[in-house]
Design an enzyme around this catalytic site. Structure first.
Site, short mmCIF file in Angstrom:
data_model
loop_
_atom_site.label_atom_id
_atom_site.label_comp_id
_atom_site.label_asym_id
_atom_site.label_seq_id
_atom_site.Cartn_x
_atom_site.Cartn_y
_atom_site.Cartn_z
N LEU A 137 0.82 -1.21 0.00
CA LEU A 137 0.00 0.00 0.00
C LEU A 137 0.86 1.26 0.00
O LEU A 137 1.94 1.28 0.57
CB LEU A 137 -0.90 0.02 1.24
CG LEU A 137 -1.95 -1.09 1.35
CD1 LEU A 137 -2.73 -0.94 2.65
CD2 LEU A 137 -2.90 -1.09 0.16
N LEU A 179 1.08 -6.22 1.06
CA LEU A 179 0.04 -6.82 0.24
C LEU A 179 0.62 -7.55 -0.97
O LEU A 179 0.09 -8.57 -1.41
CB LEU A 179 -0.94 -5.73 -0.21
CG LEU A 179 -2.19 -6.14 -0.99
CD1 LEU A 179 -3.07 -7.06 -0.17
CD2 LEU A 179 -2.97 -4.91 -1.42
N ASP A 182 -3.21 -8.69 5.95
CA ASP A 182 -4.23 -8.58 4.91
C ASP A 182 -4.06 -9.69 3.88
O ASP A 182 -3.16 -10.53 4.01
CB ASP A 182 -4.20 -7.19 4.23
CG ASP A 182 -2.84 -6.82 3.66
OD1 ASP A 182 -2.01 -7.72 3.43
OD2 ASP A 182 -2.59 -5.62 3.44
#
Length: 227
Positions: free
Chosen positions: A32, A81, A112
């Site tokens: 991110l 991620l 995540d």
């Protein structure tokens, strides 16, 4: 994330046999963009934390529900991620110079991309904890030994090797590829969707708190540029 979702939606309905996920340059994915995110959080923490978590949930579900094989060609560093999504791909080839890290705790984030479910399942709880809690960095060879990567390829011929292997894969009947993937994946689909939901709810709570915002700010102040 939305651009990748759009490309995968197109691939889901066209006559392609698989999707190749790769990157241009020397880096696979930095995760991110926290510089972008912190600016949004500063404006409206609760609204933006929900918006980002929901975007991640939809993005990850795209991978979970995709019926054709997904091949990841990891040409360089994969962080956050970018590393966590790899177990949702079906084949992962890595450049020997690539490395993998999920330093979530260093920027005040919870896992995540279903990594809280997939990492322990792939490499065992002890190794998963080391990656997800202490942010240990894995070399390509280590990632291969732990089951995160299918095969490590030589850097000098990485792209050529990937194309050769893709050409071999696409000679297989498309129905055989889809049915084979379904047999291996369908039993865990519901568990993955539930893990994704739990993780995104946790992200909303963390990012929606003042401590969460502070952690991101502290991380941005001390980080060294990778991308």
């Amino acid at each position: 994330m939305k651009e990748i979702q759009s490309a995968m939606a197109t691939a889901a309905s066209d006559d392609s046999k698989l999707v190749l996920l790769g990157a241009v340059g020397s880096i696979f994915c930095c995760g991110l963009d926290f510089l972008y995110f912190i600016r949004r959080l500063t404006d409206d923490r609760k609204k933006e934390s929900i918006k980002m978590a929901e975007t991640i949930r939809t993005f990850v579900n795209t991978f979970i529900q995709f019926r054709k094989p997904i091949v990841a060609a990891v040409n360089g560093p994969a962080l956050g991620l970018g590393a966590a999504i790899l177990p949702l791909c079906d084949v992962v080839w890595a450049n020997e110079k690539a490395w993998f890290q999920t330093p979530y705790t260093s920027y005040g984030q919870t896992p995540d991309a279903c990594s809280s479910f997939t990492f322990p399942r792939i490499m065992g709880l002890a190794s998963a904890n080391e990656l997800l809690l202490s942010g240990r960095k894995l070399t390509a060879q280590e990632a291969c030994l732990k089951g995160l990567v299918s095969q490590v390829l030589w850097p000098g011929t990485f792209t050529q090797e990937v194309i050769l292997r893709i050409k071999e894969l696409v000679t297989v009947n498309s129905q055989v590829l889809r049915e084979s993937k379904a047999l291996m994946r369908n039993t865990s689909r519901s568990a993955l969707e539930q893990a994704n939901e739990r993780e995104c709810e946790a992200l909303k709570r963390v990012w929606g708190s003042s401590q969460g915002t502070d952690s991101i700010l502290q991380y941005l102040q001390r980080r060294t540029e990778i991308c």
